[in-house]
Every structure is written in C-alpha cells, then in structure tokens.
Design an enzyme around this catalytic site. Structure first.
Site, PDB file in Angstrom:
ATOM      1  N   GLY A 148       0.536  -4.933   0.940  1.00 39.28           N
ATOM      2  CA  GLY A 148      -0.655  -4.938   0.089  1.00 39.28           C
ATOM      3  C   GLY A 148      -0.420  -5.652  -1.237  1.00 39.28           C
ATOM      4  N   GLU A 199      -0.970  -9.187  -0.493  1.00 34.61           N
ATOM      5  CA  GLU A 199      -2.413  -9.347  -0.238  1.00 34.61           C
ATOM      6  C   GLU A 199      -3.206  -9.305  -1.539  1.00 34.61           C
ATOM      7  OE1 GLU A 199      -2.046  -6.128   2.669  1.00 34.61           O
ATOM      8  OE2 GLU A 199      -3.060  -7.413   4.116  1.00 34.61           O
ATOM      9  N   GLU A 205       4.564  -5.074   7.182  1.00 39.43           N
ATOM     10  CA  GLU A 205       3.887  -3.951   7.837  1.00 39.43           C
ATOM     11  C   GLU A 205       4.401  -3.679   9.242  1.00 39.43           C
ATOM     12  OE1 GLU A 205       2.367  -6.348   6.110  1.00 39.43           O
ATOM     13  OE2 GLU A 205       0.831  -5.466   4.817  1.00 39.43           O
ATOM     14  N   ALA A 258       0.861  -1.177   0.000  1.00 37.38           N
ATOM     15  CA  ALA A 258       0.000   0.000   0.000  1.00 37.38           C
ATOM     16  C   ALA A 258       0.899   1.229   0.000  1.00 37.38           C
ATOM     17  CB  ALA A 258      -0.878  -0.025   1.240  1.00 37.38           C
TER      18      ALA A 258
HETATM   19  N1  CO8 Z   1       4.530   3.122  -0.730  1.00 35.42           N
HETATM   20  C1  CO8 Z   1       4.932   4.275  -1.302  1.00 35.42           C
HETATM   21  N2  CO8 Z   1       6.058   4.387  -2.009  1.00 35.42           N
HETATM   22  C2  CO8 Z   1       6.811   3.288  -2.148  1.00 35.42           C
HETATM   23  C3  CO8 Z   1       6.446   2.038  -1.584  1.00 35.42           C
HETATM   24  C4  CO8 Z   1       5.246   1.990  -0.846  1.00 35.42           C
HETATM   25  N3  CO8 Z   1       4.808   0.835  -0.297  1.00 35.42           N
HETATM   26  N4  CO8 Z   1       7.416   1.131  -1.880  1.00 35.42           N
HETATM   27  C5  CO8 Z   1       8.332   1.788  -2.605  1.00 35.42           C
HETATM   28  N5  CO8 Z   1       7.982   3.068  -2.782  1.00 35.42           N
HETATM   29  C6  CO8 Z   1       8.705   4.125  -3.522  1.00 35.42           C
HETATM   30  C7  CO8 Z   1       9.944   4.582  -2.745  1.00 35.42           C
HETATM   31  O1  CO8 Z   1       9.575   5.536  -1.776  1.00 35.42           O
HETATM   32  C8  CO8 Z   1      10.783   5.151  -3.865  1.00 35.42           C
HETATM   33  O2  CO8 Z   1      10.269   6.419  -4.205  1.00 35.42           O
HETATM   34  P1  CO8 Z   1      11.274   7.700  -4.353  1.00 35.42           P
HETATM   35  O3  CO8 Z   1      12.105   7.341  -5.552  1.00 35.42           O
HETATM   36  O4  CO8 Z   1      10.339   8.828  -4.579  1.00 35.42           O
HETATM   37  O5  CO8 Z   1      12.066   7.749  -3.107  1.00 35.42           O
HETATM   38  C9  CO8 Z   1      10.481   4.222  -5.035  1.00 35.42           C
HETATM   39  O6  CO8 Z   1       9.245   3.578  -4.718  1.00 35.42           O
HETATM   40  C10 CO8 Z   1      11.534   3.136  -5.224  1.00 35.42           C
HETATM   41  O7  CO8 Z   1      11.681   2.445  -4.006  1.00 35.42           O
HETATM   42  P2  CO8 Z   1      13.108   2.236  -3.272  1.00 35.42           P
HETATM   43  O8  CO8 Z   1      14.043   3.339  -3.646  1.00 35.42           O
HETATM   44  O9  CO8 Z   1      12.856   2.007  -1.828  1.00 35.42           O
HETATM   45  O10 CO8 Z   1      13.588   0.889  -3.987  1.00 35.42           O
HETATM   46  P3  CO8 Z   1      14.603  -0.199  -3.404  1.00 35.42           P
HETATM   47  O11 CO8 Z   1      14.909  -1.121  -4.526  1.00 35.42           O
HETATM   48  O12 CO8 Z   1      15.722   0.477  -2.677  1.00 35.42           O
HETATM   49  O13 CO8 Z   1      13.754  -1.008  -2.267  1.00 35.42           O
HETATM   50  C11 CO8 Z   1      11.816  -2.143  -1.392  1.00 35.42           C
HETATM   51  C12 CO8 Z   1      12.647  -1.776  -2.646  1.00 35.42           C
HETATM   52  C13 CO8 Z   1      12.628  -3.058  -0.476  1.00 35.42           C
HETATM   53  C14 CO8 Z   1      10.561  -2.868  -1.855  1.00 35.42           C
HETATM   54  C15 CO8 Z   1      11.444  -0.853  -0.633  1.00 35.42           C
HETATM   55  O14 CO8 Z   1      10.889   0.071  -1.561  1.00 35.42           O
HETATM   56  C16 CO8 Z   1      10.435  -1.055   0.468  1.00 35.42           C
HETATM   57  O15 CO8 Z   1      10.770  -1.538   1.528  1.00 35.42           O
HETATM   58  N6  CO8 Z   1       9.157  -0.673   0.250  1.00 35.42           N
HETATM   59  C17 CO8 Z   1       8.111  -0.750   1.229  1.00 35.42           C
HETATM   60  C18 CO8 Z   1       7.647  -2.184   1.433  1.00 35.42           C
HETATM   61  C19 CO8 Z   1       6.594  -2.205   2.499  1.00 35.42           C
HETATM   62  O16 CO8 Z   1       6.819  -1.939   3.655  1.00 35.42           O
HETATM   63  N7  CO8 Z   1       5.367  -2.529   2.105  1.00 35.42           N
HETATM   64  C20 CO8 Z   1       4.252  -2.600   3.004  1.00 35.42           C
HETATM   65  C21 CO8 Z   1       3.511  -1.333   2.980  1.00 35.42           C
HETATM   66  S1  CO8 Z   1       2.171  -1.296   4.167  1.00 35.42           S
HETATM   67  C22 CO8 Z   1       0.944  -2.211   3.446  1.00 35.42           C
HETATM   68  O17 CO8 Z   1       1.054  -2.647   2.353  1.00 35.42           O
HETATM   69  C23 CO8 Z   1      -0.329  -2.494   4.171  1.00 35.42           C
HETATM   70  C24 CO8 Z   1      -0.485  -1.575   5.289  1.00 35.42           C
HETATM   71  C25 CO8 Z   1      -1.707  -1.979   6.059  1.00 35.42           C
HETATM   72  C26 CO8 Z   1      -2.034  -0.855   6.960  1.00 35.42           C
HETATM   73  C27 CO8 Z   1      -3.379  -1.092   7.538  1.00 35.42           C
HETATM   74  C28 CO8 Z   1      -4.202   0.137   7.409  1.00 35.42           C
HETATM   75  C29 CO8 Z   1      -5.680  -0.156   7.571  1.00 35.42           C
END
Ligand code: CO8
Length: 259
Positions: free
Chosen positions: A110, A113, A133, A67
């Site tokens: 997400g 999911e 998460e 997400a």
């Molecule tokens: N959301 C927003 N932006 C994202 C996300 C994300 N989930 N993942 C990556 N991006 C963006 C980065 O911010 C980056 O943007 P920018 O260039 O503007 O800085 C761009 O995508 C590229 O990402 P990275 O530079 O981080 O790429 P890497 O190759 O270094 O790393 C990873 C890749 C390991 C996948 C890393 O991006 C990462 O850890 N991402 C997040 C993964 C994560 O934690 N996902 C879970 C999110 S929470 C969720 O899905 C459910 C939440 C439920 C909440 C309940 C509420 C009701």
C-alpha cells in the site's frame, strides 16, 4: 484541517505537507490512516490557498511499509466486501490539486500504491519500492497491479507482483516509477521546493495540465490529444495566460493571480 491521530498536516506558504505519523509501525496504512489522509487531502484540495500537497512518512525507515497487516489478518471476505476495504483511497487519485509523494525508506505494498496515487514521486537514495503482497497470500488492493503496470510496464510489474521482491531507488527511477532521486538528507527540502514551484504556477492551469496527463491513462491517443487541445484552447480564457505571455515578452517573471 483539524487535529488528526495518525497524520500531521502543516502549511508552508501555498504548499501543504501531510505526514503519515505511525513511525513505530513504519507508517502502516490502517483504515484510520486512510480516513484521515483522504479527509485532510480533500479539505486541502478545496482550499484555494493550497497549490500543491506533499505526502511523506515520519521517521527515517519508511514512507509506508504497506497496508496494516495486523488489522487485515482477521477479516473475512464479507468484512472486506461490505466495508469496501481500501476504496476510499481512490479519492486521493481524484484530487485536482497536484500532489507529490516524498519517499524515504520502504514504500511497500500500500505504501508503493500510495506513492503511485500521487502525481510526482520524489524519492531519496534509501527508498525501496515493491508489491510484496503475494508473500502474505494476497494481491495488491489499492490499485498496484494497474498503476504499477502503467508506470513500469508488464515485465517489471509481473516480476514485482509475482516474486514480491523489492526495487531499489535506482531501478525504480530507471523503470519510470520515480520522478527524481535526491539525497536522503535533502528529501523534504527538495520535495517542498518542487511543491512551491508547482504552487507558484497558475492553479487552474496546473489542474488542467494534471488532468490532461492523467487522461493518457484512460483513453486512446486521438481522444487524449483532442482533450488536450480543448484544454489548451481554454487556457486562453485565463488571466494567467495573458500574464504569463506578457511577462515573457517583458523579460520578467510571471506573477500569476491563480485564477
Ligand atoms: N502492517 C502492520 N504493521 C507493520 C507493517 C504493516 N504493513 N510493516 C511493519 N509493521 C510493524 C511491524 O510489525 C513492527 O511492529 P512491532 O514492533 O510491534 O513488531 C514494526 O512495524 C517495525 O517493523 P519490523 O520490525 O518488521 O522492521 P524491519 O526493519 O525488521 O523490517 C520491513 C521492515 C521489511 C518493511 C518489514 O516490516 C515488512 O516486511 N513489512 C511488511 C511489508 C509488506 O508486506 N507490505 C505489504 C502489506 S499488504 C498491502 O499493503 C496491501 C494488501 C492488499 C490486500 C488486498 C485487500 C483488499
């Protein structure tokens, strides 16, 4: 389906391909992605010309890295509650048309999911799955704690949800999350071929098969078997049962009329 801002929708024969199209954000699932994906998928579901829907991510790095964290970061409890954040995703699990997730790269949070909301998960060698998460101070919010546990059992679901570690595709396949592993370069071809196979079956019978399997997650064994038996008897009311069995006896491929 009309033009969308965050997804692409294409038709290939009786298969529809829906591509999450935010490659610079690793296809992060913003509310707009949710709205467009669900709306497009429901329109495809209503179209009798579509027999299978494939969902994939654009770019080589990610199916979806979760997400959209930047969108969620400032939200309050009341914002999340009143907007019923993420609930529209549930509608994807209620489509009658079979769906296939074609996963390459990250399927995290997400993204994992969303893959689990699909009926088949075809993943390539670089695919990575996880529910990270907890590292963000939250828990899965699109059904991950429930669907992952049903898919892989308590031992692995607890491991993934509590440590936030990722699974590679081999582990995910062994655990029961992934239907098939294919080479990266062949992912879309293989997923579309599987979709065309499914879309070539009798559409109502494929819907009933999907409904029967999904029933296993919602009911007891005895009730599930009764439900299956009712549907099994019902397929004998279709022209496609007559054709399928006649084609077998005549040693030729079946030509289903899809009704
Ligand atoms: N959301 C927003 N932006 C994202 C996300 C994300 N989930 N993942 C990556 N991006 C963006 C980065 O911010 C980056 O943007 P920018 O260039 O503007 O800085 C761009 O995508 C590229 O990402 P990275 O530079 O981080 O790429 P890497 O190759 O270094 O790393 C990873 C890749 C390991 C996948 C890393 O991006 C990462 O850890 N991402 C997040 C993964 C994560 O934690 N996902 C879970 C999110 S929470 C969720 O899905 C459910 C939440 C439920 C909440 C309940 C509420 C009701």
């Amino acid at each position: 389906p009309g033009p969308y801002g965050t997804i692409l929708v294409e038709r290939r024969g009786r298969t529809a391909l829906l591509t999450l199209n935010r490659p610079k954000a690793l296809n992060a699932l913003s509310l707009e992605v949710m709205r467009e994906t669900v709306e497009a998928a429901e329109a495809l579901d209503r179209d009798p010309g579509v027999g299978c829907i494939v969902i994939t991510g654009s770019g080589e790095k990610a199916f979806a890295a979760g997400a959209d964290i930047k969108e969620m970061q400032p939200q309050s409890y009341m914002d999340m509650y009143l907007s019923d954040w993420f609930t529209a995703w549930d509608r994807l699990g209620r489509l009658r048309t079979p769906t296939i997730a074609a996963v390459r790269g990250y399927a995290l949070g997400g993204g994992c999911e969303l893959a689990m909301l699909c009926d088949l998960v075809i993943a390539s060698e670089s695919a990575v799955f996880g529910q990270p998460e907890i590292r963000l101070g939250v828990i899965p919010g699109i059904g991950g704690s429930q669907r992952l546990t049903r898919a892989v059992g308590k031992a692995k679901a607890m491991d993934l949800c509590l440590t936030g570690r990722n699974m590679d595709v081999q582990e995910a396949e062994r655990a029961g999350l992934v239907s098939r592993i294919v080479p990266d370069a062949a992912l879309l071809t293989e997923a579309l071929a599987a979709a065309e196979t499914v879309a070539g079956m009798s559409a109502p019978v494929a819907m009933m098969a999907k409904e029967a399997v999904n029933r296993a997650f919602e009911t007891t064994l005895a009730e599930g078997v009764r439900f299956e038996r009712r549907l099994f008897h019902a397929v004998f009311a279709t022209a496609d049962q007559k054709e399928g069995m006649k084609a077998f006896t005549e040693k030729r491929p079946a030509e289903f009329t899809h009704r």
